[in-house]
Design a protein around this motif. Structure first.
Motif, PDB file in Angstrom:
ATOM      1  N   THR B  10       0.882  -1.183  -0.042  1.00 33.76           N
ATOM      2  CA  THR B  10       0.162   0.086   0.121  1.00 33.76           C
ATOM      3  C   THR B  10       0.837   1.434  -0.096  1.00 33.76           C
ATOM      4  N   VAL B  12       0.309   5.617   0.120  1.00 35.00           N
ATOM      5  CA  VAL B  12      -0.418   7.049  -0.068  1.00 35.00           C
ATOM      6  C   VAL B  12       0.554   8.035  -0.388  1.00 35.00           C
ATOM      7  N   SER B  86      -4.820   7.156  -8.755  1.00 33.06           N
ATOM      8  CA  SER B  86      -5.034   6.203  -7.688  1.00 33.06           C
ATOM      9  C   SER B  86      -5.614   4.733  -8.470  1.00 33.06           C
ATOM     10  N   ARG B 110      -1.757  -0.899  -3.806  1.00 34.86           N
ATOM     11  CA  ARG B 110      -2.951  -0.080  -3.728  1.00 34.86           C
ATOM     12  C   ARG B 110      -2.476   1.418  -3.327  1.00 34.86           C
ATOM     13  N   LEU B 111      -2.632   2.110  -4.502  1.00 29.46           N
ATOM     14  CA  LEU B 111      -2.131   3.652  -4.566  1.00 29.46           C
ATOM     15  C   LEU B 111      -3.134   4.480  -4.171  1.00 29.46           C
ATOM     16  N   THR B 112      -3.130   5.118  -3.196  1.00 30.44           N
ATOM     17  CA  THR B 112      -3.908   6.508  -3.027  1.00 30.44           C
ATOM     18  C   THR B 112      -3.285   7.729  -3.237  1.00 30.44           C
ATOM     19  N   VAL B 113      -3.800   8.426  -3.877  1.00 29.01           N
ATOM     20  CA  VAL B 113      -2.913   9.682  -4.186  1.00 29.01           C
ATOM     21  C   VAL B 113      -4.073  10.830  -3.668  1.00 29.01           C
ATOM     22  N   THR B 114      -3.394  11.671  -2.995  1.00 32.63           N
ATOM     23  CA  THR B 114      -4.164  12.529  -1.847  1.00 32.63           C
ATOM     24  C   THR B 114      -3.904  14.023  -2.367  1.00 32.63           C
TER      25      THR B 114
END
Lengths: 115, 114
Positions: B10, B12, B86, B110-114
Motif C-alpha cells: 500500500t 499513500v 489512484s 494499492r496506491l492512493t493519491v491525496t
C-alpha cells in the motif's frame, strides 16, 4: 479488435447452489480463453484456460468452463457454491498468435455466496 | 518454482509527488512482464508490457512510465502523481510462449493519491 463481455457485474447465489458466470467474446478467430479469480486486496489467480482440444475445461476449486464457438461464449460454472467462492471473477482472451501474451479482460463479476 | 514479488503493498502519496513501484520475478528467465491498473469497480487495464530488457510498450497515453533494467525486474514510475493515478496496480509475468501462457500476478500495490 477483440473484446470480452461479462454479463452481470454482480451475481448472488446461495451456498450449495449452482454458480454460472457468463462470458462472451468477440474475435475474428477463435482466441485463447482464461478465467481468473481475485480475492480482496490480492492479485489474480488462474482458475482455468482453454487453448485447443477439449472444449470442456476443468480448473481448480471445482470450477469448469465450456468453450462454445457457435455462441462465442466461455461461461464458468460450479455445481455447488461454497462460501469461500465469494470473490471477483474475470474472463480474459488472448489472440492465438504473436508472442506478447497480452490478455484482454472483461469488467469482472463479483460473486456473492449467501449462507 | 516461480514467484513474483511486488512492493509496497500500500502507498499513500500526495498529488505532484514521484512514484516508483517495483516488481521482481524469480525462478524463470526472459519472462514477458506486464503492469496492469485496476480502478475501483472496474476491470483491468494494461498499462505497459515488456518482452525483454529495455523493451517497453505502452498501451495507453498517461502520466506513468515503465522500465526494465534487468531481465526479471519491472518498475513503474511517475514524476508527478495525479489524483487519477489512484488505483490498484498489478504486476504480472508470462512465459516466453506468450499467447497461450497464462499471466501470473503479484499481490498488487494499492496506491492512493491525496
Amino acid at each position: 479488435a477483440q473484446s470480452v463481455t461479462q454479463l452481470g457485474s454482480h451475481v448472488s447465489v446461495s451456498e450449495g447452489a449452482l454458480v454460472l458466470l457468463r462470458c462472451n467474446y468477440s474475435s475474428s478467430v477463435p482466441p485463447y480463453l482464461f478465467w481468473y479469480v481475485q480475492y480482496p486486496n490480492q492479485g489474480l489467480q488462474l482458475l482455468l484456460k482453454y487453448t485447443t482440444g477439449a472444449t470442456l475445461v476443468k480448473g481448480i476449486n471445482g470450477f469448469e468452463a465450456e468453450f462454445k464457438k457457435s455462441e462465442t461464449s466461455f461461461h464458468l460454472t460450479k455445481p455447488s457454491a461454497h462460501m469461500s467462492d465469494a470473490a471477483e471473477y474475470f474472463c480474459a482472451v488472448s489472440p492465438p498468435s504473436g508472442n506478447t501474451g497480452k490478455l484482454i479482460f472483461g469488467q469482472g463479476t463479483t460473486l456473492q455466496v449467501k449462507p | 518454482s516461480q514467484t513474483i514479488h511486488q512492493w509496497p503493498a500500500t502507498l499513500v502519496q500526495p498529488v505532484g509527488s514521484p512514484l516508483s513501484l517495483e516488481c521482481t520475478v524469480e525462478g524463470t528467465s526472459n519472462p514477458n512482464l506486464y503492469w496492469y491498473r485496476q480502478a475501483a469497480g472496474r476491470g483491468l487495464q494494461l498499462l505497459f508490457y515488456s518482452v525483454g530488457i529495455g523493451q517497453i510498450s505502452s498501451e495507453v497515453p498517461q502520466n506513468l512510465s515503465a522500465s526494465r533494467p534487468q531481465d526479471r525486474q519491472f518498475i513503474l514510475s511517475s514524476k508527478k502523481l495525479l489524483l487519477s493515478d489512484s488505483g490498484f496496480y498489478l504486476c504480472a509475468w508470462s512465459g516466453g510462449q506468450g499467447y497461450n501462457s497464462p499471466l501470473h500476478f503479484g499481490n498488487g500495490t494499492r496506491l492512493t493519491v491525496t
